[in-house]
Design an enzyme around this catalytic site. Structure first.
Site, PDB file in Angstrom:
ATOM      1  N   ARG A   1       0.832  -1.222   0.000  1.00 51.47           N
ATOM      2  CA  ARG A   1       0.000   0.000   0.000  1.00 51.47           C
ATOM      3  C   ARG A   1       0.863   1.269   0.000  1.00 51.47           C
ATOM      4  O   ARG A   1       0.555   2.261   0.673  1.00 51.47           O
ATOM      5  CB  ARG A   1      -0.942   0.031   1.213  1.00 51.47           C
ATOM      6  CG  ARG A   1      -1.832  -1.171   1.376  1.00 51.47           C
ATOM      7  CD  ARG A   1      -2.971  -1.194   0.365  1.00 51.47           C
ATOM      8  NE  ARG A   1      -3.876  -2.251   0.703  1.00 51.47           N
ATOM      9  CZ  ARG A   1      -3.763  -3.513   0.255  1.00 51.47           C
ATOM     10  NH1 ARG A   1      -2.796  -3.830  -0.594  1.00 51.47           N
ATOM     11  NH2 ARG A   1      -4.626  -4.430   0.628  1.00 51.47           N
TER      12      ARG A   1
ATOM     13  N   SER B   1     -10.740   0.578   3.655  1.00 50.43           N
ATOM     14  CA  SER B   1      -9.971   0.332   4.880  1.00 50.43           C
ATOM     15  C   SER B   1      -9.379   1.645   5.364  1.00 50.43           C
ATOM     16  O   SER B   1      -8.665   2.321   4.612  1.00 50.43           O
ATOM     17  CB  SER B   1      -8.823  -0.633   4.607  1.00 50.43           C
ATOM     18  OG  SER B   1      -9.321  -1.816   4.048  1.00 50.43           O
TER      19      SER B   1
ATOM     20  N   GLU C   1      -4.609   4.661   6.125  1.00 49.10           N
ATOM     21  CA  GLU C   1      -4.304   4.386   4.715  1.00 49.10           C
ATOM     22  C   GLU C   1      -4.629   5.585   3.817  1.00 49.10           C
ATOM     23  O   GLU C   1      -3.821   5.944   2.957  1.00 49.10           O
ATOM     24  CB  GLU C   1      -5.076   3.146   4.256  1.00 49.10           C
ATOM     25  CG  GLU C   1      -4.718   2.750   2.847  1.00 49.10           C
ATOM     26  CD  GLU C   1      -5.564   1.604   2.335  1.00 49.10           C
ATOM     27  OE1 GLU C   1      -5.315   0.463   2.741  1.00 49.10           O
ATOM     28  OE2 GLU C   1      -6.469   1.862   1.523  1.00 49.10           O
TER      29      GLU C   1
HETATM   30  P1  FAD Z   1      -8.373   9.616  -4.843  1.00 47.57           P
HETATM   31  O1  FAD Z   1      -9.048   9.315  -3.545  1.00 47.57           O
HETATM   32  O2  FAD Z   1      -8.984  10.668  -5.688  1.00 47.57           O
HETATM   33  O3  FAD Z   1      -6.851  10.007  -4.521  1.00 47.57           O
HETATM   34  C1  FAD Z   1      -6.083   9.208  -3.659  1.00 47.57           C
HETATM   35  C2  FAD Z   1      -4.676   9.825  -3.568  1.00 47.57           C
HETATM   36  O4  FAD Z   1      -4.052   9.724  -4.853  1.00 47.57           O
HETATM   37  C3  FAD Z   1      -4.694  11.309  -3.235  1.00 47.57           C
HETATM   38  O5  FAD Z   1      -3.537  11.601  -2.505  1.00 47.57           O
HETATM   39  C4  FAD Z   1      -4.642  11.990  -4.599  1.00 47.57           C
HETATM   40  O6  FAD Z   1      -4.093  13.276  -4.560  1.00 47.57           O
HETATM   41  C5  FAD Z   1      -3.753  11.030  -5.361  1.00 47.57           C
HETATM   42  N1  FAD Z   1      -4.056  10.992  -6.791  1.00 47.57           N
HETATM   43  C6  FAD Z   1      -5.236  10.657  -7.380  1.00 47.57           C
HETATM   44  N2  FAD Z   1      -5.112  10.692  -8.721  1.00 47.57           N
HETATM   45  C7  FAD Z   1      -3.840  11.075  -8.975  1.00 47.57           C
HETATM   46  C8  FAD Z   1      -3.093  11.306 -10.174  1.00 47.57           C
HETATM   47  N3  FAD Z   1      -3.628  11.148 -11.396  1.00 47.57           N
HETATM   48  N4  FAD Z   1      -1.788  11.706 -10.047  1.00 47.57           N
HETATM   49  C9  FAD Z   1      -1.220  11.872  -8.828  1.00 47.57           C
HETATM   50  N5  FAD Z   1      -1.880  11.677  -7.672  1.00 47.57           N
HETATM   51  C10 FAD Z   1      -3.164  11.271  -7.752  1.00 47.57           C
HETATM   52  N6  FAD Z   1      -7.716   0.256  -2.063  1.00 47.57           N
HETATM   53  C11 FAD Z   1      -6.978  -0.873  -2.243  1.00 47.57           C
HETATM   54  O7  FAD Z   1      -5.759  -0.798  -2.410  1.00 47.57           O
HETATM   55  N7  FAD Z   1      -7.576  -2.107  -2.249  1.00 47.57           N
HETATM   56  C12 FAD Z   1      -8.905  -2.258  -2.080  1.00 47.57           C
HETATM   57  O8  FAD Z   1      -9.397  -3.383  -2.107  1.00 47.57           O
HETATM   58  C13 FAD Z   1      -9.699  -1.098  -1.871  1.00 47.57           C
HETATM   59  N8  FAD Z   1     -11.034  -1.206  -1.666  1.00 47.57           N
HETATM   60  C14 FAD Z   1     -11.771  -0.091  -1.430  1.00 47.57           C
HETATM   61  C15 FAD Z   1     -13.137  -0.222  -1.185  1.00 47.57           C
HETATM   62  C16 FAD Z   1     -13.925   0.882  -0.942  1.00 47.57           C
HETATM   63  C17 FAD Z   1     -15.405   0.712  -0.685  1.00 47.57           C
HETATM   64  C18 FAD Z   1     -13.344   2.177  -0.954  1.00 47.57           C
HETATM   65  C19 FAD Z   1     -14.186   3.393  -0.728  1.00 47.57           C
HETATM   66  C20 FAD Z   1     -11.981   2.330  -1.176  1.00 47.57           C
HETATM   67  C21 FAD Z   1     -11.177   1.182  -1.415  1.00 47.57           C
HETATM   68  N9  FAD Z   1      -9.789   1.296  -1.644  1.00 47.57           N
HETATM   69  C22 FAD Z   1      -9.051   0.171  -1.868  1.00 47.57           C
HETATM   70  C23 FAD Z   1      -9.117   2.620  -1.643  1.00 47.57           C
HETATM   71  C24 FAD Z   1      -9.211   3.363  -2.996  1.00 47.57           C
HETATM   72  O9  FAD Z   1     -10.282   2.923  -3.752  1.00 47.57           O
HETATM   73  C25 FAD Z   1      -7.932   3.209  -3.811  1.00 47.57           C
HETATM   74  O10 FAD Z   1      -6.831   3.704  -3.107  1.00 47.57           O
HETATM   75  C26 FAD Z   1      -8.031   3.934  -5.159  1.00 47.57           C
HETATM   76  O11 FAD Z   1      -6.886   3.705  -5.932  1.00 47.57           O
HETATM   77  C27 FAD Z   1      -8.223   5.440  -5.000  1.00 47.57           C
HETATM   78  O12 FAD Z   1      -8.582   5.955  -6.262  1.00 47.57           O
HETATM   79  P2  FAD Z   1      -9.239   7.390  -6.415  1.00 47.57           P
HETATM   80  O13 FAD Z   1      -9.247   7.719  -7.857  1.00 47.57           O
HETATM   81  O14 FAD Z   1     -10.538   7.445  -5.720  1.00 47.57           O
HETATM   82  O15 FAD Z   1      -8.148   8.284  -5.660  1.00 47.57           O
HETATM   83  P1  NAP Z   2     -10.276 -10.612   4.705  1.00 44.99           P
HETATM   84  O1  NAP Z   2     -10.382 -11.496   3.518  1.00 44.99           O
HETATM   85  O2  NAP Z   2     -11.321 -10.664   5.773  1.00 44.99           O
HETATM   86  O3  NAP Z   2      -8.849 -10.799   5.365  1.00 44.99           O
HETATM   87  C1  NAP Z   2      -8.495 -10.064   6.548  1.00 44.99           C
HETATM   88  C2  NAP Z   2      -7.068  -9.615   6.404  1.00 44.99           C
HETATM   89  O4  NAP Z   2      -6.240 -10.754   6.380  1.00 44.99           O
HETATM   90  C3  NAP Z   2      -6.880  -8.864   5.126  1.00 44.99           C
HETATM   91  O5  NAP Z   2      -6.619  -7.543   5.461  1.00 44.99           O
HETATM   92  C4  NAP Z   2      -5.741  -9.564   4.398  1.00 44.99           C
HETATM   93  O6  NAP Z   2      -4.615  -8.716   4.211  1.00 44.99           O
HETATM   94  C5  NAP Z   2      -5.310 -10.681   5.323  1.00 44.99           C
HETATM   95  N1  NAP Z   2      -5.312 -11.971   4.601  1.00 44.99           N
HETATM   96  C6  NAP Z   2      -6.352 -12.819   4.428  1.00 44.99           C
HETATM   97  N2  NAP Z   2      -5.952 -13.940   3.794  1.00 44.99           N
HETATM   98  C7  NAP Z   2      -4.639 -13.778   3.544  1.00 44.99           C
HETATM   99  C8  NAP Z   2      -3.655 -14.591   2.914  1.00 44.99           C
HETATM  100  N3  NAP Z   2      -3.943 -15.788   2.406  1.00 44.99           N
HETATM  101  N4  NAP Z   2      -2.400 -14.117   2.824  1.00 44.99           N
HETATM  102  C9  NAP Z   2      -2.079 -12.910   3.314  1.00 44.99           C
HETATM  103  N5  NAP Z   2      -2.966 -12.090   3.931  1.00 44.99           N
HETATM  104  C10 NAP Z   2      -4.223 -12.524   4.058  1.00 44.99           C
HETATM  105  O7  NAP Z   2     -10.167  -9.073   4.228  1.00 44.99           O
HETATM  106  P2  NAP Z   2     -11.294  -8.078   3.695  1.00 44.99           P
HETATM  107  O8  NAP Z   2     -11.335  -6.922   4.611  1.00 44.99           O
HETATM  108  O9  NAP Z   2     -12.557  -8.797   3.378  1.00 44.99           O
HETATM  109  O10 NAP Z   2     -10.641  -7.575   2.345  1.00 44.99           O
HETATM  110  C11 NAP Z   2     -10.427  -8.476   1.293  1.00 44.99           C
HETATM  111  C12 NAP Z   2      -9.309  -7.952   0.408  1.00 44.99           C
HETATM  112  O11 NAP Z   2      -9.693  -6.699  -0.157  1.00 44.99           O
HETATM  113  C13 NAP Z   2      -8.026  -7.681   1.187  1.00 44.99           C
HETATM  114  O12 NAP Z   2      -6.925  -8.000   0.374  1.00 44.99           O
HETATM  115  C14 NAP Z   2      -8.068  -6.207   1.458  1.00 44.99           C
HETATM  116  O13 NAP Z   2      -6.780  -5.619   1.546  1.00 44.99           O
HETATM  117  C15 NAP Z   2      -8.826  -5.674   0.259  1.00 44.99           C
HETATM  118  N6  NAP Z   2      -9.598  -4.474   0.620  1.00 44.99           N
HETATM  119  C16 NAP Z   2      -8.903  -3.301   0.748  1.00 44.99           C
HETATM  120  C17 NAP Z   2      -9.582  -2.136   1.060  1.00 44.99           C
HETATM  121  C18 NAP Z   2      -8.841  -0.841   1.131  1.00 44.99           C
HETATM  122  O14 NAP Z   2      -9.466   0.200   1.216  1.00 44.99           O
HETATM  123  N7  NAP Z   2      -7.527  -0.848   1.109  1.00 44.99           N
HETATM  124  C19 NAP Z   2     -10.958  -2.163   1.293  1.00 44.99           C
HETATM  125  C20 NAP Z   2     -11.612  -3.380   1.185  1.00 44.99           C
HETATM  126  C21 NAP Z   2     -10.933  -4.531   0.847  1.00 44.99           C
HETATM  127  P3  NAP Z   2      -4.445  -7.694   2.978  1.00 44.99           P
HETATM  128  O15 NAP Z   2      -5.326  -6.544   3.295  1.00 44.99           O
HETATM  129  O16 NAP Z   2      -3.005  -7.348   3.052  1.00 44.99           O
HETATM  130  O17 NAP Z   2      -4.808  -8.392   1.719  1.00 44.99           O
END
Ligand code: FAD
Ligand code: NAP
Length: 338
Positions: free
Chosen positions: A162, A238, A333
């Site tokens: 991340r 998250s 995050e």
């Molecule tokens: P924004 O929120 O608009 O921006 C995020 C950051 O990036 C800010 O600092 C912004 O300035 C910068 N930025 C945006 N665009 C640019 C650009 N073109 N150039 C330079 N900087 C830029 N993330 C995960 O990693 N895994 C997930 O599974 C995941 N699940 C999510 C589920 C939900 C319901 C939600 C709400 C979020 C989730 N996220 C997840 C977080 C998010 O969706 C990601 O980080 C996504 O990439 C953000 O995209 P955005 O366009 O909305 O970025």
């Molecule tokens: P989950 O499946 O309930 O798992 C809980 C946590 O355990 C996760 O955060 C995941 O880490 C870790 N995990 C589970 N199985 C794993 C494996 N086999 N090896 C290594 N790590 C493992 O998680 P969840 O909340 O439903 O999310 C599912 C996936 O979507 C995750 O990968 C999560 O990161 C991603 N997600 C991200 C966001 C966001 O905003 N960043 C939001 C929703 C979902 P990791 O998170 O490192 O994968």
């Protein structure tokens, strides 16, 4: 092109009400350059905006929000791979669907992540064991200080869990304009996460005959069953990263809490932050406009569409409590602005 005093509530998935002094939606590289010239002349801070799904607005933004709306997508079959060139303003999930609908695998675990392609490298988006960096080739970005375009290869991006160089050393210095990916011709499903395995077993699917679209469907169904839709319950996914701790701390926590959810991460251990927050008793809590989601404690919500300060206070209180109870620091995050 440049608007003033704009409400940012529709532009962030936490639906936080805040205003931006200036706002520009740019649809071309020339428009982006013009916006940067405007900001430079007025010495304004810049917030590059995609879908607003990973930002927390703690107050009004005194500078220029640049909504990056560059479009264009090309997908090409090569000898051993498929290559993708995507402009920063394209929707991430739609790109994933375009690939799996064409029978091309590699991005399916990253289905249903909100936001735009330009933001995907910023935190090296990841889910279900796959990260953007696994499919990344290069990107193009405009330097904020000069308006020049620069190319970044994978090694230049310092991708980590991340994290990337754009959250660290090169923070606030570039606007990503295009991302290039490479997907393998020979596809192997990545379905080791327990939730995915259970889904596949429950549907009597054979691992050997899985297709990318099936894995995408599994991810979409699992995510839809536990994650709140931002349009219905405002959230930023998250709120905290999963903390990575050393073996000593992991072992002492595991001895005290045998059901601790943790995964080996090299020589360290990644703890499930959602488990810690849940165990500390925060899941489902509501405090005025904000709260903790009842099905996923890692997701902070803003159903009352409160101000950013309320959410930040809740996050601070949770982080302090987790530190007191488990000795672990939780790091947010999303990025906070201003
Ligand atoms: P924004 O929120 O608009 O921006 C995020 C950051 O990036 C800010 O600092 C912004 O300035 C910068 N930025 C945006 N665009 C640019 C650009 N073109 N150039 C330079 N900087 C830029 N993330 C995960 O990693 N895994 C997930 O599974 C995941 N699940 C999510 C589920 C939900 C319901 C939600 C709400 C979020 C989730 N996220 C997840 C977080 C998010 O969706 C990601 O980080 C996504 O990439 C953000 O995209 P955005 O366009 O909305 O970025
Ligand atoms: P989950 O499946 O309930 O798992 C809980 C946590 O355990 C996760 O955060 C995941 O880490 C870790 N995990 C589970 N199985 C794993 C494996 N086999 N090896 C290594 N790590 C493992 O998680 P969840 O909340 O439903 O999310 C599912 C996936 O979507 C995750 O990968 C999560 O990161 C991603 N997600 C991200 C966001 C966001 O905003 N960043 C939001 C929703 C979902 P990791 O998170 O490192 O994968």
């Amino acid at each position: 092109m440049i608007e003033t005093d704009i409400d940012l509530q529709p532009h962030n998935t936490l639906a936080i009400s805040a205003r931006s002094a200036h706002f520009a939606r740019v649809r071309s590289l020339d428009e982006l350059r013009e916006a940067l010239v405007f900001a430079r002349a007025k010495k304004l801070p810049i917030l590059p905006l995609g879908g607003g799904s990973n930002i927390v607005l703690t107050g009004d933004f005194p500078g220029l929000v640049i909504q990056v709306d560059l479009r264009g997508l090309s997908l090409q079959a090569e000898a051993n791979s498929h290559s993708i060139e995507a402009a920063a303003g394209e929707n991430w999930h739609q790109l994933v669907m375009t690939t799996v609908n064409n029978g091309i695998g590699g991005l399916e675990n990253l289905s249903l992540i909100p936001g735009k392609i330009g933001a995907a490298p910023i935190q090296n988006i990841g889910a279900y064991g796959v990260e953007l960096c696994d499919r990344f080739m290069s990107l193009q970005a405009m330097e904020i200080a000069t308006g020049e375009l620069h190319d970044f290869g994978k090694d230049d991006c310092d991708f980590a869990y991340r994290d990337s160089v754009f959250k660290g050393r090169l923070r606030d210095q570039y606007i990503i304009t295009q991302v290039n990916l490479q997907l393998p011709q020979e596809w192997l499903p990545r379905v080791d996460y327990p939730a995915l395995q259970q889904y596949i077993v429950g549907h009597n699917w054979e691992i050997d005959s899985l297709t990318p679209i099936q894995v995408a469907q599994a991810v979409i169904d699992i995510r839809s069953s536990k994650l709140p839709l931002p349009d219905e319950i405002p959230n930023a996914g998250s709120f905290f990263k999963n903390p990575v701790v050393d073996t000593d701390l992991y072992q002492s926590l595991k001895a005290e809490h045998p059901d601790l959810v943790a995964y080996a991460a090299g020589e360290h251990w990644k703890l499930a932050a959602g488990w810690l927050i849940d165990r500390a008793g925060w899941r489902g809590l509501r405090r005025r406009a904000v709260g903790v989601h009842e099905r996923q404690a890692l997701v902070l919500i803003n159903p009352g569409r409160g101000a950013g300060g309320e959410l930040v206070q809740l996050a601070q209180d949770i982080a302090e409590d987790i530190h007191t109870k488990f000795g672990v620091y939780l790091e947010p995050e999303p990025r906070f602005y201003p």
